[in-house]
Motif scaffolding. Structure first.
Motif, PDB file in Angstrom:
ATOM      1  N   VAL A 344       0.852  -1.186   0.000  1.00 11.73           N
ATOM      2  CA  VAL A 344       0.000   0.000   0.000  1.00 11.73           C
ATOM      3  C   VAL A 344       0.890   1.240   0.000  1.00 11.73           C
ATOM      4  O   VAL A 344       1.769   1.381   0.841  1.00 11.73           O
ATOM      5  N   ARG A 345       0.659   2.104  -0.957  1.00  8.22           N
ATOM      6  CA  ARG A 345       1.470   3.297  -1.132  1.00  8.22           C
ATOM      7  C   ARG A 345       1.107   4.347  -0.075  1.00  8.22           C
ATOM      8  O   ARG A 345      -0.075   4.655   0.121  1.00  8.22           O
ATOM      9  N   PRO A 346       2.085   4.919   0.612  1.00 10.45           N
ATOM     10  CA  PRO A 346       1.776   5.977   1.582  1.00 10.45           C
ATOM     11  C   PRO A 346       1.124   7.173   0.900  1.00 10.45           C
ATOM     12  O   PRO A 346       1.419   7.473  -0.263  1.00 10.45           O
ATOM     13  N   MET A 347       0.246   7.871   1.614  1.00  9.92           N
ATOM     14  CA  MET A 347      -0.440   9.020   1.040  1.00  9.92           C
ATOM     15  C   MET A 347       0.549  10.080   0.587  1.00  9.92           C
ATOM     16  O   MET A 347       0.328  10.754  -0.434  1.00  9.92           O
ATOM     17  N   GLY A 348       1.623  10.254   1.302  1.00 10.92           N
ATOM     18  CA  GLY A 348       2.602  11.283   0.938  1.00 10.92           C
ATOM     19  C   GLY A 348       3.213  11.073  -0.429  1.00 10.92           C
ATOM     20  O   GLY A 348       3.646  12.038  -1.074  1.00 10.92           O
ATOM     21  N   GLU A 349       3.242   9.816  -0.893  1.00  9.50           N
ATOM     22  CA  GLU A 349       3.827   9.515  -2.200  1.00  9.50           C
ATOM     23  C   GLU A 349       2.774   9.474  -3.308  1.00  9.50           C
ATOM     24  O   GLU A 349       3.121   9.337  -4.483  1.00  9.50           O
ATOM     25  N   THR A 350       1.508   9.589  -2.939  1.00 10.52           N
ATOM     26  CA  THR A 350       0.430   9.521  -3.912  1.00 10.52           C
ATOM     27  C   THR A 350       0.315  10.832  -4.682  1.00 10.52           C
ATOM     28  O   THR A 350       0.360  11.916  -4.095  1.00 10.52           O
ATOM     29  N   LEU A 351       0.145  10.742  -5.995  1.00 12.44           N
ATOM     30  CA  LEU A 351       0.029  11.942  -6.814  1.00 12.44           C
ATOM     31  C   LEU A 351      -1.378  12.508  -6.728  1.00 12.44           C
ATOM     32  O   LEU A 351      -2.361  11.813  -6.990  1.00 12.44           O
ATOM     33  N   THR A 352      -1.471  13.769  -6.338  1.00 15.38           N
ATOM     34  CA  THR A 352      -2.750  14.465  -6.263  1.00 15.38           C
ATOM     35  C   THR A 352      -2.562  15.889  -6.770  1.00 15.38           C
ATOM     36  O   THR A 352      -1.444  16.321  -7.060  1.00 15.38           O
ATOM     37  N   ALA A 353      -3.647  16.613  -6.872  1.00 12.71           N
ATOM     38  CA  ALA A 353      -3.601  18.033  -7.230  1.00 12.71           C
ATOM     39  C   ALA A 353      -4.379  18.811  -6.187  1.00 12.71           C
ATOM     40  O   ALA A 353      -5.349  18.305  -5.615  1.00 12.71           O
ATOM     41  N   TYR A 354      -3.960  20.036  -5.909  1.00 13.11           N
ATOM     42  CA  TYR A 354      -4.572  20.850  -4.865  1.00 13.11           C
ATOM     43  C   TYR A 354      -5.233  22.097  -5.426  1.00 13.11           C
ATOM     44  O   TYR A 354      -4.754  22.700  -6.389  1.00 13.11           O
ATOM     45  N   HIS A 355      -6.333  22.482  -4.789  1.00 12.26           N
ATOM     46  CA  HIS A 355      -6.932  23.806  -4.947  1.00 12.26           C
ATOM     47  C   HIS A 355      -6.651  24.541  -3.635  1.00 12.26           C
ATOM     48  O   HIS A 355      -7.056  24.096  -2.559  1.00 12.26           O
ATOM     49  N   MET A 404      -0.575  17.752 -10.933  1.00  8.51           N
ATOM     50  CA  MET A 404      -0.379  16.578 -10.084  1.00  8.51           C
ATOM     51  C   MET A 404       1.036  16.582  -9.512  1.00  8.51           C
ATOM     52  O   MET A 404       2.010  16.878 -10.210  1.00  8.51           O
ATOM     53  N   ALA A 405       1.128  16.234  -8.231  1.00  7.40           N
ATOM     54  CA  ALA A 405       2.420  16.174  -7.550  1.00  7.40           C
ATOM     55  C   ALA A 405       2.266  15.262  -6.339  1.00  7.40           C
ATOM     56  O   ALA A 405       1.137  14.998  -5.893  1.00  7.40           O
ATOM     57  N   PRO A 406       3.370  14.755  -5.775  1.00  4.09           N
ATOM     58  CA  PRO A 406       3.251  13.944  -4.556  1.00  4.09           C
ATOM     59  C   PRO A 406       2.558  14.738  -3.457  1.00  4.09           C
ATOM     60  O   PRO A 406       2.837  15.921  -3.255  1.00  4.09           O
ATOM     61  N   ASP A 407       1.670  14.086  -2.745  1.00  2.47           N
ATOM     62  CA  ASP A 407       0.884  14.783  -1.738  1.00  2.47           C
ATOM     63  C   ASP A 407       1.759  15.423  -0.668  1.00  2.47           C
ATOM     64  O   ASP A 407       1.452  16.517  -0.176  1.00  2.47           O
ATOM     65  N   GLU A 408       2.845  14.776  -0.307  1.00  3.24           N
ATOM     66  CA  GLU A 408       3.738  15.337   0.704  1.00  3.24           C
ATOM     67  C   GLU A 408       4.358  16.637   0.223  1.00  3.24           C
ATOM     68  O   GLU A 408       4.500  17.593   0.996  1.00  3.24           O
ATOM     69  N   ALA A 409       4.731  16.711  -1.061  1.00  4.11           N
ATOM     70  CA  ALA A 409       5.286  17.951  -1.604  1.00  4.11           C
ATOM     71  C   ALA A 409       4.253  19.068  -1.569  1.00  4.11           C
ATOM     72  O   ALA A 409       4.571  20.230  -1.257  1.00  4.11           O
ATOM     73  N   LEU A 410       3.005  18.732  -1.860  1.00  3.01           N
ATOM     74  CA  LEU A 410       1.946  19.731  -1.826  1.00  3.01           C
ATOM     75  C   LEU A 410       1.683  20.211  -0.403  1.00  3.01           C
ATOM     76  O   LEU A 410       1.526  21.419  -0.150  1.00  3.01           O
ATOM     77  N   ARG A 411       1.669  19.296   0.540  1.00  5.05           N
ATOM     78  CA  ARG A 411       1.460  19.676   1.938  1.00  5.05           C
ATOM     79  C   ARG A 411       2.591  20.577   2.431  1.00  5.05           C
ATOM     80  O   ARG A 411       2.353  21.578   3.114  1.00  5.05           O
ATOM     81  N   SER A 412       3.816  20.197   2.101  1.00  6.24           N
ATOM     82  CA  SER A 412       4.969  20.992   2.532  1.00  6.24           C
ATOM     83  C   SER A 412       4.928  22.385   1.925  1.00  6.24           C
ATOM     84  O   SER A 412       5.266  23.377   2.577  1.00  6.24           O
TER      85      SER A 412
END
Length: 437
Positions: A344-355, A404-412
């Protein structure tokens, strides 16, 4: 082969909203069920905690001793109690004794499905659970059987009616979360304690089951990244509308191919903005819908009532017919398929996009400073809008939608932006799904 003249004996565990409907349908459709199965169905007992409260079912069938009922003469155990205990022990015992089990218990399957399947395999018993996800919608059997020869790549859906009703009402009326939840409770769409629904626990359990079936991998509820809808505001809904989007609580299960060629599974539940043109955007009220993508079959959509006594009982009876036929004909239902055993891939490594919506100082260079933070974390900007705030001469609203970017990068990135002197507040952050960014 079992003698078709012998009745299939059924024990029912639980007789709430769903259980009562199961009893009603067993009575009303007795002749049809006999014809479909090849043998009559006989309800031999109903386990409940307070028999005196169940005046709408035959009193002679009621018992408080669920363990004795399970150990008795029943061929099939139908469980609609819910929760982990005592259902876990009762169903494990039944399966070990070779009794078929039909359950609507998503929480139990999401936490201890492996244990139940192991007990079923050891004795050759059937374990069916169509009613555990999306009520009457035929969903799990297509994933488990119809698409068994295909390769499923993604499952995305609305699997909780309470949260979908709330978000749909917020979108339609412009009301806030709190008042809409109160209205949902008054109308019976939300439980007295809505925590399991609004905090995403219910959807996470269902996502674990969907991912397990789709990707031939054991996924538990604890593997699912989870966010609820309590933080969704009327402003978030309005911002989505301005961009031609709406907000839904989504369960998303994906097969992910890493840069090194290895596969993993991403499973998450969270609110997200989706385009109003997306198939899921028009799913309103307490309805559920699940969007499945497979390599050969392409894109499939499953839609319908996701909860309620009669719809859920319909799914339970469908499973009951299947396991009863197996009893009559000497067959077996599908076994657990977990051969892939993907990580199972950690959420931080999952590709997502943010508003991201920011309240900033209205001065030159603001966008430059914000853009620099995104660049520093390797996040690309897809769209940006800046406008002055009404009634505030020195303040502005800045809305950024990312690629799209890794979720951890977006959070940071968001954390760093929040610390900029020119940023007064990070007003809202929400993921974007259903479009190419």
């Amino acid at each position: 082969m079992t003698n078709s003249g012998e009745p299939i004996k059924v024990a029912l565990l639980g007789c709430g909203t769903v259980g009562t409907e199961v009893v009603r349908l067993l009575r009303e459709q007795a002749d049809d069920l006999t014809a479909r199965i090849g043998a009559p169905v006989e309800l031999v007992g109903i386990a409940v905690r307070r028999p005196h409260k169940h005046t709408d079912v035959p009193a002679e069938l009621l018992t408080t001793d669920a363990a004795a009922l399970v150990a008795g003469e029943a061929d099939v155990i139908v469980e609609v109690i819910g929760g982990i205990d005592p259902a876990r022990g009762l169903l494990t015992s039944a399966l070990r004794e070779g009794k078929a089990v039909v359950t609507a218990n998503k929480a139990l399957l999401a936490e201890h499905g492996g244990e139940l399947f192991a007990a079923a395999d050891a004795s050759g018993a059937d374990l069916y659970f169509e009613a555990a996800v999306a009520g009457a919608i035929p969903l799990l059997r297509p994933l488990r059987e119809s698409l068994a020869g295909d390769r499923i790549t993604r499952v995305m859906g609305i699997v909780n009616g309470t949260t979908n009703y709330i978000l749909s009402a917020m979108d339609a009326t412009g009301s806030g979360y709190g008042e809409t939840l109160e209205e949902a409770s008054r109308l019976g769409y939300a439980e007295a304690d809505p925590t399991a629904d609004v905090d995403g626990f219910d959807a996470a359990a269902k996502a674990a089951i969907l991912a397990s079936l789709s990707f031939h991998t054991r996924v538990t509820a604890s593997d699912v990244y989870r966010e609820g809808i309590a933080s969704v505001t009327a402003s978030d809904i309005a911002a989505a509308s301005l961009l031609g989007r709406t907000v839904k609580l989504l369960a998303i299960c994906e097969r992910v191919l890493g840069e090194d060629g290895t596969e993993s599974v991403s499973v998450r539940v969270h609110p997200a903005m989706i385009p109003r043109t997306h198939q899921l955007a028009s799913v309103n009220g307490a309805f559920n819908a699940v969007y499945v993508e497979a390599e050969a079959a392409g894109q499939l959509m499953f839609y319908g009532p996701g909860a309620g006594g009669a719809p859920t009982a319909s799914a339970v009876l469908g499973d009951l017919v299947a396991v009863a036929r197996n009893k009559v004909l000497g067959g077996r239902g599908p076994r657990e398929s977990a051969y892939a055993d993907l990580p199972v891939r950690p959420m931080g490594e999952t590709l997502t996009a943010y508003h991201i919506s920011l309240d900033v100082d209205d001065q030159p260079g603001v966008l430059t400073q914000v853009a620099a933070m995104f660049a520093e974390h390797g996040v690309s900007i897809a769209a940006v809008r800046q406008e002055g705030r009404e009634g505030e001469s020195k303040a502005a609203s800045l809305v950024v939608v990312t690629h799209m970017a890794p979720d951890e990068a977006l959070r940071s990135t968001v954390d760093k932006i929040a610390g900029l002197p020119i940023v007064r507040e990070v007003a809202a952050v929400m993921r974007v799904e259903g479009e190419q960014l």
